[in-house]
Scaffold this motif. Structure first.
Motif, short mmCIF file in Angstrom:
data_model
loop_
_atom_site.label_atom_id
_atom_site.label_comp_id
_atom_site.label_asym_id
_atom_site.label_seq_id
_atom_site.Cartn_x
_atom_site.Cartn_y
_atom_site.Cartn_z
N UNK A 96 46.18 19.24 -31.20
CA UNK A 96 45.03 18.43 -31.59
C UNK A 96 43.74 19.24 -31.43
N UNK A 97 43.60 19.95 -30.30
CA UNK A 97 42.40 20.76 -30.11
C UNK A 97 42.31 21.88 -31.14
N UNK A 98 43.46 22.53 -31.43
CA UNK A 98 43.45 23.59 -32.43
C UNK A 98 43.11 23.04 -33.81
N UNK A 99 43.66 21.83 -34.14
CA UNK A 99 43.35 21.22 -35.43
C UNK A 99 41.87 20.87 -35.52
N UNK A 100 41.28 20.36 -34.40
CA UNK A 100 39.86 20.05 -34.41
C UNK A 100 39.01 21.28 -34.63
N UNK A 101 39.37 22.39 -33.93
CA UNK A 101 38.60 23.62 -34.11
C UNK A 101 38.73 24.14 -35.54
N UNK A 102 39.95 24.09 -36.10
CA UNK A 102 40.14 24.54 -37.48
C UNK A 102 39.39 23.65 -38.45
N UNK A 103 39.35 22.33 -38.18
CA UNK A 103 38.63 21.40 -39.06
C UNK A 103 37.14 21.71 -39.03
N UNK A 104 36.60 21.98 -37.86
CA UNK A 104 35.17 22.31 -37.77
C UNK A 104 34.86 23.61 -38.51
N UNK A 105 35.79 24.60 -38.38
CA UNK A 105 35.57 25.85 -39.10
C UNK A 105 35.69 25.67 -40.60
N UNK A 106 36.59 24.79 -41.04
CA UNK A 106 36.81 24.57 -42.48
C UNK A 106 35.65 23.82 -43.11
N UNK A 107 35.14 22.80 -42.44
CA UNK A 107 34.08 21.94 -43.03
C UNK A 107 32.68 22.37 -42.61
N UNK A 138 38.12 23.86 -58.45
CA UNK A 138 38.53 22.47 -58.24
C UNK A 138 39.79 22.41 -57.37
N UNK A 139 40.76 23.32 -57.69
CA UNK A 139 41.99 23.32 -56.89
C UNK A 139 41.71 23.72 -55.45
N UNK A 140 40.81 24.71 -55.28
CA UNK A 140 40.47 25.11 -53.92
C UNK A 140 39.76 23.99 -53.17
N UNK A 141 38.84 23.27 -53.85
CA UNK A 141 38.16 22.15 -53.20
C UNK A 141 39.15 21.05 -52.84
N UNK A 142 40.11 20.77 -53.76
CA UNK A 142 41.12 19.76 -53.46
C UNK A 142 41.99 20.18 -52.29
N UNK A 143 42.39 21.46 -52.33
CA UNK A 143 43.23 21.94 -51.22
C UNK A 143 42.47 21.89 -49.90
N UNK A 144 41.16 22.27 -49.93
CA UNK A 144 40.38 22.23 -48.70
C UNK A 144 40.22 20.80 -48.21
N UNK A 145 40.02 19.84 -49.15
CA UNK A 145 39.88 18.44 -48.75
C UNK A 145 41.19 17.92 -48.17
N UNK A 146 42.32 18.26 -48.84
CA UNK A 146 43.62 17.81 -48.30
C UNK A 146 43.88 18.44 -46.94
N UNK A 147 43.52 19.72 -46.82
CA UNK A 147 43.72 20.38 -45.53
C UNK A 147 42.85 19.76 -44.45
N UNK A 148 41.61 19.40 -44.82
CA UNK A 148 40.71 18.78 -43.85
C UNK A 148 41.24 17.41 -43.42
N UNK A 149 41.77 16.64 -44.38
CA UNK A 149 42.34 15.34 -44.01
C UNK A 149 43.53 15.50 -43.08
N UNK A 150 44.40 16.47 -43.41
CA UNK A 150 45.57 16.68 -42.55
C UNK A 150 45.14 17.11 -41.15
N UNK A 170 42.30 16.41 -39.74
CA UNK A 170 41.71 15.25 -39.07
C UNK A 170 42.79 14.34 -38.49
N UNK A 171 43.86 14.13 -39.27
CA UNK A 171 44.96 13.31 -38.76
C UNK A 171 45.60 13.97 -37.53
N UNK A 172 45.80 15.28 -37.56
CA UNK A 172 46.40 15.97 -36.42
C UNK A 172 45.48 15.95 -35.21
N UNK A 173 44.15 16.07 -35.46
CA UNK A 173 43.22 16.01 -34.34
C UNK A 173 43.18 14.62 -33.72
N UNK A 174 43.41 13.60 -34.56
CA UNK A 174 43.41 12.23 -34.03
C UNK A 174 44.71 11.89 -33.32
#
Length: 701
Positions: free
Chosen positions: A607-618, A266-278, A280-284
């Motif tokens: 932003x590009x690095x955050x987008x690539x990391x977001x795609x790899x994470x999700x 659960x903690x890992x899923x929460x951390x992954x979700x928070x990381x994905x949101x962050x 996404x904000x950086x990519x935007x």
């Protein structure tokens, strides 16, 4: 146990190392060599000094502890011994008798074992541990002092007297005692079953004492076997209880581990979700219209700015040097004009040739030296005349003196002749005429002699006057002065001839090299040399002025390079859309644009690095899928019940078995510490199966 070696640092008169053989060791030596002291040292290494032995007596006598202090004040009151115990372990015993403190170490491992050998207070029980004997027992059993072999006294003397008396009376040493001893031995054989002749009062085979000993051995064997079985059963029961507790703890641990694993997921899923949101904000957070500069423009502008700064700095330095050189050039031009006028005044016909400079200088120096020689050879005489006039005057005086001498000689001869003639005529008259005529003749002769003497005196005065005019005292000195004057005159004439020759050579040399015209050669030579100096100075001034012009030209070239650098920088800034006449302001504006471009480039890169990391994470999934996955894990974690607390007590079956063992052997401890593990014999294993089958439930078995 045995002593291996002793290192005595100070104990009475002893010090040094003593080693002991594994068997018998004999210590020999003369009286007062320290044999008894060594024996006491070994005793003290085992038992030390008792408290009363460390206190001085009421009569002021030294205590044994004080009496054994080292005789050598520089030695420490102590010793170190290496001892092997009954198990073969080597112990290192370190004694400090001054503080009555001992330290016992395992010689191989270095483990400190001192706490096992300390008694009450500061007493030491090392001998008790190693030998199993107390202090007094050791003295009585293991030590034979010198006094123990002295002649008998006291009770021993009395007993010896009685035995001698019995021997005298009955012929036997023991007398009636032997019969009593025989009766006692017979009673011991019949009633107890022991015999003195059988291994020093040992039991007789088949006797009462022998049967009792056999029964004792049988009972002890049964007791030992029962004790072994009890200990094995108790150990197994305790092992069973411990295994039950361990199983329950493991079950609780598994449940807790499952719960922790779900919580971690659960903690890992929460951390992954928070990381994905962050992410996404950086990519935007990408700039809409990022500022960009042409490729390589920043480096080119930086290079041009550095070149402009270097050019301005070089221009400033060259301008400063040119200003100083211009000031110096005006002074040089003034001096050059002055030197040229001087050269024109010294050499109106033009600059002479410098080829004869060295020769002219040498000839001029020779002419000056000749002139000094001539001047020194013709100094003013005492009468104010020159050397030539003085020589002429001395010659004239000599000739006059010679004339006077000739006149004096002529006058002397005339007077002599007159006197002789007068005397001759007087003698003739005296013979012919008479005495008066002779007197008259004598008077005439006297007058002639007087006239001759007067003339001689006049000549002498003339000679003296002539010598005085010549400045000498005698004719010989006159001759010497005349010789010196003639030699001086000859030398002067030679110097004048050499001077004339040098002047002629100097004049020819000056004419050959175009020296300024003039009547006097030496003056011409000085004018020639001065003209050459002026010409050299003029050439040096012209060279200095050429360098001044070079510095001025360098300043102009630096100014040109500075303008070119400004033009190139302005063109480069124009490529970035910056057109400002003030280059400093334009450069500041370019720095602002460059910083904005760098910030935009970093933002785009992040932003590009955050987008690539977001795609790899999700893995390309939307954030809603991650949220649903976390919610499912949270519900699953909440649905799991909290595991029950593990039981610390033993299972019912093991508890029942412990109670049965306690009732069977109530006087024996059933703790785990008193049980000795080991494999049960066959009879004991069968008994154990019966007990467990009748008393333990299936789960406990």
């Amino acid at each position: 146990m045995r002593f291996i070696a002793v290192e005595c640092e100070g104990f009475g008169r002893l010090h040094g190392r003593f080693e002991f053989a594994p068997g018998l060791t004999v210590v020999t030596g003369p009286n007062e060599a320290g044999k008894s002291t060594l024996h006491e040292l070994l005793y003290r290494l085992l038992y030390g000094f008792q408290a009363q032995e460390r206190r001085r007596g009421k009569d002021g006598r030294l205590s044994p502890w004080e009496a054994r202090r080292p005789w050598d004040a520089g030695c420490r009151y102590g010793a170190v011994a290496l001892i092997a115990d009954r198990a073969g372990r080597e112990l290192r015993v370190e004694w400090d008798f001054e503080k009555h403190r001992v330290r016992v170490l395992d010689a191989r491992t270095g483990t400190d074992l001192s706490k096992h050998f300390r008694g009450k207070g500061r007493d030491v029980v090392l001998g008790n541990f190693l030998l199993g004997l107390g202090r007094e027992e050791f003295r009585q059993v293991c030590c034979l002092a010198q006094g123990d072999v002295d002649p008998p006294s006291g009770a021993a003397v009395k007993e010896l007297g009685e035995r001698l008396r019995a021997l005298v009376e009955s012929g036997s040493e023991s007398g009636s005692v032997a019969a009593a001893v025989e009766r006692l031995e017979r009673a011991a054989r019949e009633r107890l079953g022991v015999d003195r002749r059988s291994r020093d009062w040992g039991p007789l085979s088949g006797g009462r004492w022998d049967r009792l000993l056999a029964r004792e051995r049988q009972v002890l064997a049964e007791l030992e076997r029962a004790e072994t079985e009890r200990a094995a059963v108790a150990a197994l029961v305790l092992d069973l209880a411990e295994l039950d507790q361990r199983r329950e703890r493991l079950a609780a641990s598994v449940e807790a581990e499952r719960q922790r694993h779900l919580a971690l997921r659960v903690a890992q899923a929460s951390a992954r979700l928070d990381r994905a949101r962050a992410l996404a904000e950086r990519a935007a957070a990408r700039p809409e219209r990022p500022v960009a500069l042409p490729s390589g423009l920043t480096e080119r502008v930086a290079r041009l700015v550095a070149e402009l700064e270097n050019a301005e700095r070089a221009h400033q330095e060259s301008e400063e040097r040119a200003r100083r050189e211009r000031e110096r050039g005006s002074l040089l031009e003034t001096e050059l004009d002055q030197r040229q006028r001087e050269l024109a005044a010294v050499a109106p016909d033009g600059e002479p040739s410098a080829a004869g400079r060295k020769r002219v200088a040498e000839l001029a120096a020779r002419v000056e030296a000749r002139r000094r020689e001539v001047a020194e050879a013709d100094p003013a005489s005492a009468a104010g005349g020159t050397a030539r006039a003085r020589a002429e005057r001395l010659r004239a005086a000599r000739e006059h003196l010679r004339d006077l001498e000739r006149s004096a000689q002529i006058a002397a001869r005339g007077a002599l002749f007159a006197i002789l003639a007068a005397l001759g005529s007087g003698l003739a008259l005296a013979v012919a005429v008479g005495t008066a005529a002779a007197i008259a003749g004598a008077l005439v002769a006297g007058a002639a002699a007087a006239l001759a003497l007067r003339r001689r005196a006049q000549v002498r005065r003339a000679i003296a006057r002539t010598l005085g005019e010549a400045g000498v005292a005698s004719p010989a000195l006159l001759e010497d002065e005349l010789v010196a004057a003639e030699a001086e005159l000859a030398a002067r004439e030679r110097s004048e001839q050499l001077l004339a020759s040098d002047e002629q050579e100097l004049a020819r040399c000056l004419d050959e090299h175009g020296a300024p015209a003039g009547p006097e050669p030496l003056a011409r030579a000085h004018a020639y040399l001065r003209a050459l100096e002026l010409a050299e100075r003029i050439a040096a001034l012209r060279a200095e002025l050429a360098r001044v012009h070079e510095v001025t030209a360098a300043a102009e070239r630096a100014s040109t390079r500075c303008e070119q650098a400004r033009s190139a920088l302005a063109a480069a800034l124009a490529e970035a859309g910056i057109a400002d006449r003030d280059l400093r302001a334009a450069i500041r504006r370019f720095d602002e644009v460059r910083e904005q471009a760098e910030r935009d480039a970093r933002a785009v890169e992040l932003a590009e690095r955050a987008g690539a990391e977001l795609r790899a994470l999700t893995a390309g999934r939307p954030l809603a899928d991650l949220e649903r996955e976390r919610a499912a894990l949270a519900r699953q974690s909440g649905a799991i019940a909290t595991p029950a607390n593990s039981q610390n007590s033993a299972s019912p079956g093991s508890t029942h078995m412990l109670n049965w063992i306690s009732s069977r052997w109530p006087s024996r401890a059933t703790s785990r510490a008193s049980c000795r593990p080991g494999r049960l014999p066959a009879s004991s294993r069968q008994a154990w199966r019966k007990v467990t089958a009748s008393t333990l439930p299936t789960r406990a078995r």
